[in-house]
Motif scaffolding. Structure first.
Motif, PDB file in Angstrom:
ATOM      1  N   PRO A  41      44.259   7.654  72.375  1.00 63.29           N
ATOM      2  CA  PRO A  41      45.637   7.306  72.732  1.00 63.29           C
ATOM      3  C   PRO A  41      45.735   5.847  73.195  1.00 63.29           C
ATOM      4  CG  PRO A  41      44.653   8.636  74.444  1.00 63.29           C
ATOM      5  CD  PRO A  41      43.646   8.545  73.338  1.00 63.29           C
ATOM      6  N   PHE A  42      46.929   5.246  73.044  1.00 66.55           N
ATOM      7  CA  PHE A  42      47.177   3.903  73.552  1.00 66.55           C
ATOM      8  C   PHE A  42      48.605   3.816  74.059  1.00 66.55           C
ATOM      9  CE2 PHE A  42      48.000   3.700  68.967  1.00 66.55           C
ATOM     10  CZ  PHE A  42      49.274   3.165  68.924  1.00 66.55           C
ATOM     11  N   SER A  43      48.823   2.869  74.966  1.00 65.11           N
ATOM     12  CA  SER A  43      50.148   2.645  75.527  1.00 65.11           C
ATOM     13  C   SER A  43      50.173   1.264  76.167  1.00 65.11           C
ATOM     14  CB  SER A  43      50.462   3.717  76.576  1.00 65.11           C
ATOM     15  OG  SER A  43      51.739   3.502  77.126  1.00 65.11           O
ATOM     16  N   SER A  44      51.242   0.514  75.912  1.00 61.80           N
ATOM     17  CA  SER A  44      51.360  -0.819  76.485  1.00 61.80           C
ATOM     18  C   SER A  44      52.810  -1.286  76.374  1.00 61.80           C
ATOM     19  CB  SER A  44      50.435  -1.790  75.752  1.00 61.80           C
ATOM     20  OG  SER A  44      50.421  -3.038  76.395  1.00 61.80           O
ATOM     21  N   SER A  45      53.143  -2.316  77.143  1.00 69.51           N
ATOM     22  CA  SER A  45      54.478  -2.889  77.041  1.00 69.51           C
ATOM     23  C   SER A  45      54.392  -4.405  77.148  1.00 69.51           C
ATOM     24  CB  SER A  45      55.402  -2.327  78.120  1.00 69.51           C
ATOM     25  OG  SER A  45      54.917  -2.652  79.397  1.00 69.51           O
ATOM     26  N   ALA A  46      55.339  -5.062  76.503  1.00 68.62           N
ATOM     27  CA  ALA A  46      55.455  -6.516  76.525  1.00 68.62           C
ATOM     28  C   ALA A  46      56.937  -6.846  76.585  1.00 68.62           C
ATOM     29  CB  ALA A  46      54.808  -7.129  75.289  1.00 68.62           C
ATOM     30  N   GLY A  47      57.415  -7.240  77.748  1.00 66.19           N
ATOM     31  CA  GLY A  47      58.833  -7.541  77.907  1.00 66.19           C
ATOM     32  C   GLY A  47      59.688  -6.328  77.634  1.00 66.19           C
ATOM     33  N   ILE A  48      60.601  -6.453  76.685  1.00 64.73           N
ATOM     34  CA  ILE A  48      61.524  -5.357  76.360  1.00 64.73           C
ATOM     35  C   ILE A  48      60.913  -4.340  75.404  1.00 64.73           C
ATOM     36  CG2 ILE A  48      63.545  -6.799  76.748  1.00 64.73           C
ATOM     37  CD1 ILE A  48      63.784  -6.961  73.644  1.00 64.73           C
ATOM     38  N   PHE A  49      59.684  -4.565  74.945  1.00 65.58           N
ATOM     39  CA  PHE A  49      59.031  -3.698  73.966  1.00 65.58           C
ATOM     40  C   PHE A  49      57.989  -2.821  74.640  1.00 65.58           C
ATOM     41  CE2 PHE A  49      60.324  -7.578  71.804  1.00 65.58           C
ATOM     42  CZ  PHE A  49      61.075  -7.077  70.755  1.00 65.58           C
ATOM     43  N   ALA A  50      57.985  -1.545  74.293  1.00 70.07           N
ATOM     44  CA  ALA A  50      56.950  -0.614  74.750  1.00 70.07           C
ATOM     45  C   ALA A  50      56.449   0.154  73.535  1.00 70.07           C
ATOM     46  CB  ALA A  50      57.506   0.356  75.788  1.00 70.07           C
ATOM     47  N   VAL A  51      55.151   0.293  73.450  1.00 68.68           N
ATOM     48  CA  VAL A  51      54.549   0.990  72.323  1.00 68.68           C
ATOM     49  C   VAL A  51      53.524   1.981  72.868  1.00 68.68           C
ATOM     50  CG1 VAL A  51      52.758  -0.762  71.953  1.00 68.68           C
ATOM     51  CG2 VAL A  51      53.458   0.675  70.064  1.00 68.68           C
ATOM     52  N   SER A  52      53.492   3.163  72.262  1.00 68.84           N
ATOM     53  CA  SER A  52      52.505   4.175  72.642  1.00 68.84           C
ATOM     54  C   SER A  52      52.185   5.002  71.406  1.00 68.84           C
ATOM     55  CB  SER A  52      53.031   5.066  73.767  1.00 68.84           C
ATOM     56  OG  SER A  52      54.179   5.761  73.346  1.00 68.84           O
ATOM     57  N   GLY A  53      51.105   5.735  71.480  1.00 64.91           N
ATOM     58  CA  GLY A  53      50.719   6.582  70.361  1.00 64.91           C
ATOM     59  C   GLY A  53      49.239   6.850  70.377  1.00 64.91           C
ATOM     60  N   SER A  54      48.691   7.044  69.190  1.00 61.57           N
ATOM     61  CA  SER A  54      47.258   7.295  69.076  1.00 61.57           C
ATOM     62  C   SER A  54      46.759   6.751  67.747  1.00 61.57           C
ATOM     63  CB  SER A  54      46.970   8.799  69.175  1.00 61.57           C
ATOM     64  OG  SER A  54      47.505   9.472  68.044  1.00 61.57           O
ATOM     65  N   ILE A  55      45.457   6.503  67.709  1.00 58.32           N
ATOM     66  CA  ILE A  55      44.809   6.019  66.499  1.00 58.32           C
ATOM     67  C   ILE A  55      43.581   6.883  66.241  1.00 58.32           C
ATOM     68  CG2 ILE A  55      43.506   4.273  67.802  1.00 58.32           C
ATOM     69  CD1 ILE A  55      43.649   2.493  65.294  1.00 58.32           C
ATOM     70  N   ASN A  56      43.423   7.288  64.993  1.00 57.14           N
ATOM     71  CA  ASN A  56      42.239   8.030  64.586  1.00 57.14           C
ATOM     72  C   ASN A  56      41.173   6.989  64.271  1.00 57.14           C
ATOM     73  OD1 ASN A  56      40.246   9.289  62.911  1.00 57.14           O
ATOM     74  ND2 ASN A  56      41.664  10.965  62.581  1.00 57.14           N
ATOM     75  N   THR A  57      40.113   6.957  65.068  1.00 57.38           N
ATOM     76  CA  THR A  57      39.103   5.919  64.917  1.00 57.38           C
ATOM     77  C   THR A  57      38.259   6.092  63.662  1.00 57.38           C
ATOM     78  OG1 THR A  57      37.566   7.124  66.342  1.00 57.38           O
ATOM     79  CG2 THR A  57      38.973   5.459  67.391  1.00 57.38           C
ATOM     80  N   ALA A  58      38.332   7.243  63.015  1.00 56.34           N
ATOM     81  CA  ALA A  58      37.584   7.458  61.777  1.00 56.34           C
ATOM     82  C   ALA A  58      38.377   6.988  60.554  1.00 56.34           C
ATOM     83  CB  ALA A  58      37.209   8.931  61.628  1.00 56.34           C
ATOM     84  N   THR A  59      39.704   7.239  60.554  1.00 51.95           N
ATOM     85  CA  THR A  59      40.533   6.913  59.390  1.00 51.95           C
ATOM     86  C   THR A  59      41.469   5.738  59.629  1.00 51.95           C
ATOM     87  OG1 THR A  59      42.319   8.402  60.046  1.00 51.95           O
ATOM     88  CG2 THR A  59      40.542   9.341  58.681  1.00 51.95           C
ATOM     89  N   LEU A  60      41.620   5.305  60.897  1.00 47.38           N
ATOM     90  CA  LEU A  60      42.547   4.257  61.328  1.00 47.38           C
ATOM     91  C   LEU A  60      44.010   4.653  61.174  1.00 47.38           C
ATOM     92  CD1 LEU A  60      40.721   1.049  60.077  1.00 47.38           C
ATOM     93  CD2 LEU A  60      40.561   2.185  62.292  1.00 47.38           C
ATOM     94  N   GLU A  61      44.272   5.951  61.013  1.00 46.01           N
ATOM     95  CA  GLU A  61      45.633   6.471  60.957  1.00 46.01           C
ATOM     96  C   GLU A  61      46.251   6.395  62.356  1.00 46.01           C
ATOM     97  OE1 GLU A  61      47.846  10.594  59.625  1.00 46.01           O
ATOM     98  OE2 GLU A  61      45.710  10.609  59.995  1.00 46.01           O
ATOM     99  N   MET A  62      47.503   5.918  62.418  1.00 46.33           N
ATOM    100  CA  MET A  62      48.188   5.779  63.700  1.00 46.33           C
ATOM    101  C   MET A  62      49.494   6.555  63.709  1.00 46.33           C
ATOM    102  SD  MET A  62      47.872   1.726  64.646  1.00 46.33           S
ATOM    103  CE  MET A  62      48.940   1.241  63.298  1.00 46.33           C
ATOM    104  N   ASP A  63      49.793   7.139  64.846  1.00 41.86           N
ATOM    105  CA  ASP A  63      51.107   7.675  65.149  1.00 41.86           C
ATOM    106  C   ASP A  63      51.628   6.828  66.295  1.00 41.86           C
ATOM    107  OD1 ASP A  63      51.412   9.946  63.360  1.00 41.86           O
ATOM    108  OD2 ASP A  63      49.675  10.737  64.428  1.00 41.86           O
ATOM    109  N   VAL A  64      52.793   6.211  66.118  1.00 38.25           N
ATOM    110  CA  VAL A  64      53.297   5.198  67.044  1.00 38.25           C
ATOM    111  C   VAL A  64      54.727   5.523  67.454  1.00 38.25           C
ATOM    112  CG1 VAL A  64      53.823   2.743  67.288  1.00 38.25           C
ATOM    113  CG2 VAL A  64      51.867   3.452  65.904  1.00 38.25           C
ATOM    114  N   VAL A  65      55.019   5.351  68.737  1.00 40.95           N
ATOM    115  CA  VAL A  65      56.384   5.427  69.247  1.00 40.95           C
ATOM    116  C   VAL A  65      56.730   4.041  69.785  1.00 40.95           C
ATOM    117  CG1 VAL A  65      57.913   6.444  70.975  1.00 40.95           C
ATOM    118  CG2 VAL A  65      56.228   7.873  69.808  1.00 40.95           C
ATOM    119  N   LEU A  66      57.826   3.472  69.291  1.00 40.75           N
ATOM    120  CA  LEU A  66      58.270   2.153  69.719  1.00 40.75           C
ATOM    121  C   LEU A  66      59.567   2.286  70.491  1.00 40.75           C
ATOM    122  CD1 LEU A  66      58.038  -0.980  69.597  1.00 40.75           C
ATOM    123  CD2 LEU A  66      59.409  -0.861  67.503  1.00 40.75           C
TER     124      LEU A  66
END
Length: 153
Positions: A41-66
């Motif tokens: 899983p990952f989560s971070s914010s920069a100013g007005i932007f926030a991003v979270s989700g997860s990355i499959n480290t084997a396939t590099l597939e991401m599910d992202v919420v912006l």
């Protein structure tokens, strides 16, 4: 069930009474397997932007919420080793944001936008906002093939 580009998302919504909803998570070990060692899983914010989700480290597939200005823009799907860009044409934000994985196994949020800034007198104008924002290291990924162990004897 909600759909995004023909793919099922992770939640199911049902209306139990008029105006009363129940949100449940759909079991999907490929997408929801945080207990597995391949999903990070990952989560971070920069100013007005926030991003979270997860990355499959084997396939590099991401599910992202912006989120922009706290407004959830939905669940998006892509791959960290391919272009992952979201074009924004909102009343307060124009431009694009994207995610990328560097050769040093760092996940970055690339912001290339113009953001409307309101002045004290009520007027306003668009201000350029560009940034490469570090989200987190993804240590299980070998992005650069020259970093892999040699197969020579």
């Amino acid at each position: 069930m909600f759909h995004n580009e023909g793919k099922a998302l992770l939640v199911q919504r049902t209306e139990t009474d008029d105006g009363v909803y129940k949100i449940g998570q759909i079991e999907n070990p490929t997408v929801c397997g945080y207990r597995g060692k391949t999903r990070m899983p990952f989560s971070s914010s920069a100013g007005i932007f926030a991003v979270s989700g997860s990355i499959n480290t084997a396939t590099l597939e991401m599910d992202v919420v912006l989120e922009v200005y706290g407004m959830n823009l939905g669940s998006l799907h892509g791959y960290a080793n391919r272009p992952f860009k979201i074009d924004l044409d909102l009343s307060m934000v124009k431009g694009s944001v994207g995610l990328r994985l560097t050769g040093l196994d760092e996940l970055l949020l690339d912001i290339d936008t113009k953001v409307f800034q309101v002045a004290d007198d009520g007027s306003g104008k668009f201000i350029e906002y560009k940034k490469a924002h570090f989200i987190q290291d993804i240590p299980d990924v070998r992005c650069a093939p020259w970093l892999s162990p040699s197969s020579d004897n």
